[in-house]
Design a protein around this motif. Structure first.
Motif, mmCIF file in Angstrom:
data_model
loop_
_atom_site.group_PDB
_atom_site.id
_atom_site.type_symbol
_atom_site.label_atom_id
_atom_site.label_comp_id
_atom_site.label_asym_id
_atom_site.label_seq_id
_atom_site.Cartn_x
_atom_site.Cartn_y
_atom_site.Cartn_z
ATOM 1 N N GLN A 1 0.821 -1.205 0.000
ATOM 2 C CA GLN A 1 0.000 0.000 0.000
ATOM 3 C C GLN A 1 0.860 1.263 0.000
ATOM 4 O O GLN A 1 0.537 2.243 -0.676
ATOM 5 N N ARG B 1 2.024 1.673 -3.506
ATOM 6 C CA ARG B 1 0.895 2.186 -4.301
ATOM 7 C C ARG B 1 0.735 3.694 -4.105
ATOM 8 O O ARG B 1 0.628 4.453 -5.072
ATOM 9 N N ASP B 2 0.726 4.116 -2.844
ATOM 10 C CA ASP B 2 0.520 5.532 -2.547
ATOM 11 C C ASP B 2 1.675 6.383 -3.056
ATOM 12 O O ASP B 2 1.468 7.504 -3.545
ATOM 13 N N TYR B 3 2.886 5.862 -2.950
ATOM 14 C CA TYR B 3 4.055 6.603 -3.438
ATOM 15 C C TYR B 3 3.930 6.832 -4.937
ATOM 16 O O TYR B 3 4.140 7.960 -5.431
ATOM 17 N N ASN C 1 1.134 9.309 -5.741
ATOM 18 C CA ASN C 1 1.533 10.680 -5.433
ATOM 19 C C ASN C 1 2.447 11.272 -6.503
ATOM 20 O O ASN C 1 2.535 12.497 -6.645
ATOM 21 N N TRP D 1 -5.511 -0.749 -7.760
ATOM 22 C CA TRP D 1 -5.150 -1.578 -6.608
ATOM 23 C C TRP D 1 -6.238 -2.607 -6.334
ATOM 24 O O TRP D 1 -7.428 -2.282 -6.311
#
Length: 226
Positions: free
Chosen positions: A181, A184-186, A189, A196
């Motif tokens: 996660q 994914r967020d990196y 951003n 996902w």
């Protein structure tokens, strides 16, 4: 002189229009995902060449130096902290060579999907965002983004819009879902489109994941159709 290909290939038709380059996990080999082709290849898809390379055999630190197939060394339990940077870059270069090999056989990079599980997934994420020519997509299963802190500076303009499928087990004891996660967020951003999917499973692949991945790939193929 180009190095001979070490792995397995399967095609779903006489004249492949797409290639899926699929990297296995630590200690496995190219045969690991070979059985997946008849499970999820669909009749309305274009002909595809599935390429399953074998990783080099090397000593793996976390496994007491035992030699096995690995895309890079695992130096400790904190896989995102102590990283074999040289090994990762070497495997990224190997993926670049596989993409070039497909281009030489008539499949441009735009119709190449990079896919990988665990260690293999880490390499396709690292290679995909750095590749100099646009790709058709990246599939990263039960994995994370290695060398995350270097990604912004090293990523390629050509793949800033590459679609990414990330699938992960919520009960994964090897690559924790939280690390997936975070990756994914990196990526999100940084502006990447990341689709996902998570599943109630350990460090593995589930039938539902294969169905979801098949739907996702079908969307890629349909979007590129003339």
């Amino acid at each position: 002189m180009a190095q001979a290909f070490d792995g397995i290939e399967l095609t779903t038709g006489d004249t492949p229009a797409w290639a899926v380059i699929w990297l296995h996990g630590l200690g496995a080999d190219g045969h690991d995902f070979e059985p997946i082709v008849p499970q999820f290849a669909r009749r309305d898809w274009p002909a595809i060449r599935f390429v399953f390379p074998h990783a080099p055999i090397r000593p793996v630190t976390i496994n007491n130096g035992v030699r096995m197939r690995a895309w890079y060394d695992i130096l400790g339990l904190e896989i995102a902290q102590r990283q074999d940077v040289d090994g990762i870059y070497a495997s990224v270069k190997a993926v670049d060579a596989l993409i070039a090999r497909e281009a030489a056989r008539g499949i441009p990079s735009e119709r190449v999907i990079l896919a990988g599980f665990s260690q293999g997934g880490a390499i396709v994420l690292a290679a995909g965002v750095r590749h100099a020519r646009p790709l058709g997509g990246i599939v990263a299963l039960s994995t994370y983004l290695p060398m995350a802190e270097r990604t912004d500076a090293e990523r390629s303009e050509a793949n800033r819009a590459v679609p990414i499928f990330m699938g992960h087990g919520t009960q994964d004891p090897v690559v924790g879902v939280a690390l997936g996660q975070m990756s994914r967020d990196y990526l999100a951003n940084l502006g990447y489109r990341v689709d996902w999917f998570d599943y109630p499973m350990p460090h593995s692949v589930s039938p539902k994941e294969i169905t979801d991945l098949g739907d996702w790939l079908g969307e890629r193929f349909a979007a590129a159709a003339p």
